[in-house]
Design a protein around this motif. Structure first.
Motif, short mmCIF file in Angstrom:
data_model
loop_
_atom_site.label_atom_id
_atom_site.label_comp_id
_atom_site.label_asym_id
_atom_site.label_seq_id
_atom_site.Cartn_x
_atom_site.Cartn_y
_atom_site.Cartn_z
N UNK A 17 -18.36 -44.10 -8.01
CA UNK A 17 -18.75 -43.88 -9.42
C UNK A 17 -17.61 -44.17 -10.38
N UNK A 18 -16.37 -44.13 -9.88
CA UNK A 18 -15.22 -44.33 -10.76
C UNK A 18 -14.78 -45.79 -10.82
N UNK A 19 -14.77 -46.46 -9.69
CA UNK A 19 -14.24 -47.81 -9.61
C UNK A 19 -15.35 -48.83 -9.36
N UNK A 20 -15.34 -49.92 -10.12
CA UNK A 20 -16.26 -51.03 -9.92
C UNK A 20 -15.44 -52.25 -9.51
N UNK A 61 -12.30 -67.06 -7.15
CA UNK A 61 -11.56 -66.08 -6.34
C UNK A 61 -10.75 -65.12 -7.22
N UNK A 62 -11.40 -64.69 -8.30
CA UNK A 62 -10.76 -63.72 -9.20
C UNK A 62 -11.23 -62.32 -8.84
N UNK A 63 -10.28 -61.42 -8.65
CA UNK A 63 -10.63 -60.03 -8.43
C UNK A 63 -10.93 -59.33 -9.75
N UNK A 64 -11.92 -58.46 -9.71
CA UNK A 64 -12.31 -57.72 -10.92
C UNK A 64 -12.36 -56.24 -10.59
N UNK A 65 -11.62 -55.43 -11.35
CA UNK A 65 -11.57 -53.98 -11.13
C UNK A 65 -11.77 -53.28 -12.46
N UNK A 66 -12.83 -52.47 -12.51
CA UNK A 66 -13.10 -51.68 -13.73
C UNK A 66 -13.09 -50.21 -13.38
N UNK A 70 -10.29 -54.16 -15.92
CA UNK A 70 -11.09 -53.95 -17.13
C UNK A 70 -10.95 -52.51 -17.62
N UNK A 71 -10.23 -52.37 -18.76
CA UNK A 71 -10.06 -51.05 -19.38
C UNK A 71 -10.78 -50.96 -20.72
N UNK A 72 -11.75 -51.82 -20.95
CA UNK A 72 -12.40 -51.85 -22.25
C UNK A 72 -13.15 -50.56 -22.57
N UNK A 73 -13.50 -49.83 -21.53
CA UNK A 73 -14.27 -48.59 -21.74
C UNK A 73 -13.50 -47.38 -21.21
N UNK A 93 -5.19 -57.55 -17.98
CA UNK A 93 -5.78 -56.27 -18.36
C UNK A 93 -6.61 -56.47 -19.63
N UNK A 94 -7.89 -56.09 -19.57
CA UNK A 94 -8.80 -56.23 -20.69
C UNK A 94 -8.85 -54.94 -21.49
N UNK A 95 -8.73 -55.06 -22.79
CA UNK A 95 -8.75 -53.89 -23.67
C UNK A 95 -9.76 -54.09 -24.78
N UNK A 96 -10.14 -52.99 -25.40
CA UNK A 96 -11.01 -53.03 -26.57
C UNK A 96 -10.59 -51.93 -27.53
#
Length: 615
Positions: free
Chosen positions: A415-418, A425-430, A464-467, A525-528
């Motif tokens: 529930x915490x990590x996506x 071949x890009x890793x995505x971690x939200x 991804x830290x946008x949220x 690192x993605x921000x909003x």
């Protein structure tokens, strides 16, 4: 100074517009002579005689048969040219001059009766003094009645906590009495130059200063004084209000005053039944370089005269609470502020802040906040006016249950990590929060399998830290450790806790379960705008550690590690940072929004991260 005069006098002469009877130009010549000898701005009259003579000899003077019309025309001309509405010409064949009453020559009992009729004194609730003065008596009269004034007015007022000084109905008085009044609201030393008066007929200049000694106890400079004025307030009373306002000694409440004059005379134009009213003296404040004449005194707080006393009482109630509010704020800062070395300067500034004209809690918040921001240079330390709102302490994230159940831990990770593997071949971690560090250590084995194992062979990683709106700062160390080389122990950040008086340094964790991502592969690192608190700290550290690129919007700039306190019995709240977050370079981050290395709108941030890597 501009010389308006030649056009003025030509205008006066050419305004005489009729055609029959003979009107002698001597009237205009005599009027000009009066102005030259009596008008308080002689520098504006340069060239007058030459202009008049030229106009007369050129034959351009026409006639007006009606004397009142002529007076009105001359008034318009002289007022417009000299820009002074006090200059008037009138035709008054039956005028009888009024001899002004010479107060000092009156018997003492009549003087006493006059003063008592023009002065009202009362002591209101909360020991507020109320003094109404409808006539400012001059120096000689004040000296003659010194003991009476002392015993019946000044000594009674001296022991009040604050004063309402009512000049709403003060329409007459003498300027020589102004220093007496100002002196009561000043200290003995230093003497204050309060006014300079130039008298044109005598061509003399008189300076008015506060007095080194007076009869009676001074009110001094510390207790609150509120002066009430109205559009009827005129002359010497305006001088009192104007001076005390600009000395920052009194708050003015009411409506703009009349805009009178130091001295105006109605002078007969020789050989006629015309009169010209001329301001013969002028006041210049050494405090402002300007005057209350004509323009009047503007109030600090504008209200109708009927509401002035009620408004003054409410202002005094607010102002009486200011010392306690400032003291409470000083104590909170002393006990909680994380920059302990800045506390003495902040407390000193609080005690020396100029709060003279503060008229509301909202106004107080603005003044104090400006000073605290200037001294601390810390945007987290704030004072706010929060009417109809309750201030609460910054809420700590909810602690996770103390459990070792593998199933519960696995569900928590899910529930915490996506985690995804994107094209290229890009890793995505939200993840949208930073879990409490103790719980995170229990999750570490599950995380290794569900998060880091799938990402270990990707070419680069998008986090991804946008949220992400925050969580626990200590958990940053474990997440950042996966982005370092396992063989090296790196200093990541330091936290100083003012309340606990502890300093904790955080290093990369050398013994972690999963495969580290290392320090070589790219991290984005993605921000909003919604990225806040610990989410911002992570983005900030990515930049200060030079471990990745931040892409997206400027973060929220949420105040972090702060406590908010409502000041008791007020609508004011102070936010105090009790924890300092210090990066690996020893720089304390003050919680402003993190500016990305590449600024893009939130919805485009993921694709921008992929394109950036391709390039």
């Amino acid at each position: 100074m501009e010389q308006h005069t030649p056009p003025l006098l030509l205008m006066l002469l050419l305004f005489t517009l009729s055609a029959s009877s003979s009107f002698q130009p001597a009237l205009v010549l005599e009027m000009a002579k009066i102005l030259l000898e009596n008008y308080c701005f002689p520098e504006n009259l340069v060239g007058m005689q030459e202009a008049i003579q030229q106009a007369i000899t050129s034959g351009e003077i026409l006639q007006i048969s009606d004397r009142k019309t002529l007076a009105a025309v001359l008034t318009v001309g002289v007022q417009g040219a000299l820009n002074d509405p006090r200059l008037t010409v009138s035709y008054e064949p039956n005028f009888v001059p009024v001899v002004p009453l010479m107060l000092p020559s009156l018997p003492t009992d009549q003087l006493i009766r006059l003063v008592r009729n023009s002065v009202k004194l009362d002591i209101l609730e909360d020991n507020i003094g109320y003094l109404r003065v409808d006539r400012i008596i001059g120096e000689e009269t004040a000296a003659k009645l010194g003991s009476l004034l002392r015993d019946n007015i000044w000594d009674k007022i001296a022991h009040t906590s604050s004063l309402i000084f009512d000049l709403r109905y003060s329409t007459t008085g003498q300027l020589s009495g102004v220093p007496f009044i100002i002196s009561y609201f000043s200290d003995t030393q230093p003497l204050i130059h309060i006014d300079t008066v130039y008298d044109r007929p005598s061509n003399t200049t008189m300076e008015l200063w506060t007095m080194p000694s007076i009869k009676g106890e001074r009110y001094g400079k510390k207790k609150d004084v509120i002066i009430l004025i109205s559009k009827r307030t005129m002359g010497a009373a305006e001088a009192v209000a104007y001076t005390l306002k600009n000395l920052k000694r009194a708050i003015i409440v009411g409506e703009r005053s009349a805009g009178g004059s130091v001295k105006v005379q109605k002078i007969k134009i020789e050989g006629s039944e015309f009169y010209i009213t001329v301001p013969v003296a002028r006041s210049v404040s050494p405090i402002t370089g300007q005057s209350w004449e004509v323009s009047g005194v503007s109030p600090t707080v504008s209200v109708s005269p009927k509401e002035a006393v009620t408004k003054a009482k409410s202002l005094l109630a607010v102002r009486s609470s200011i010392p306690n509010i400032v003291q409470r704020i000083s104590v909170i800062i002393g006990q909680l502020y994380a920059f302990t070395d800045r506390v003495p300067a902040l407390q000193q500034q609080l005690q020396s802040t100029d709060l003279f004209s503060v008229i509301s809690e909202e106004d107080l918040a603005v003044r104090l906040n400006q000073d605290l921001q200037t001294v601390s240079e810390d945007p987290r330390l704030t004072i706010k006016y929060m009417q109809d709102s309750s201030a609460t302490a910054e809420e700590e994230p909810e602690l996770y249950k103390d459990t070792d159940d593998p199933k519960v831990l696995a569900e928590l990770v899910d529930t915490t990590f996506k985690v995804k593997i994107l094209p290229g071949n890009a890793g995505y971690l939200r993840f949208d929060e930073f879990i409490e560090s103790a719980a995170l250590m229990k999750l570490e084995e599950v995380m290794a399998k569900k998060v880091w194992e799938p990402l270990k062979d990707t070419d680069y990683l998008i986090i991804d830290l946008r949220y992400n709106t925050g969580g626990y700062s200590p958990s940053l160390a474990l997440i950042l450790s996966y982005l370092q080389d396992a063989s090296q122990r790196s200093h990541l950040f330091t936290i100083y806790d003012r309340i606990q008086n502890t300093t904790t340094e955080y290093y990369s964790v050398s013994e972690i379960t999963g495969p580290t991502y290392g320090s070589k592969r790219g991290v984005y690192v993605l921000t909003s705008y919604y990225t806040a608190s610990v989410g911002e700290e992570f983005a900030y550290l990515i930049q200060s550690l030079h471990r990745g690129t931040v892409i997206g919007e400027i973060t929220s700039g949420a105040l972090m590690h702060s406590k908010m306190f409502q000041i008791e019995k007020t609508d004011l709240a102070i936010t105090v940072p009790s924890i300092n977050f210090i990066d690996n370079n020893g720089e304390c981050w003050l919680g402003g929004g993190v500016v990305p290395d590449a600024i893009v709108v939130c919805s485009l941030a993921t694709s921008r991260g992929s394109k950036h890597q391709t390039k």
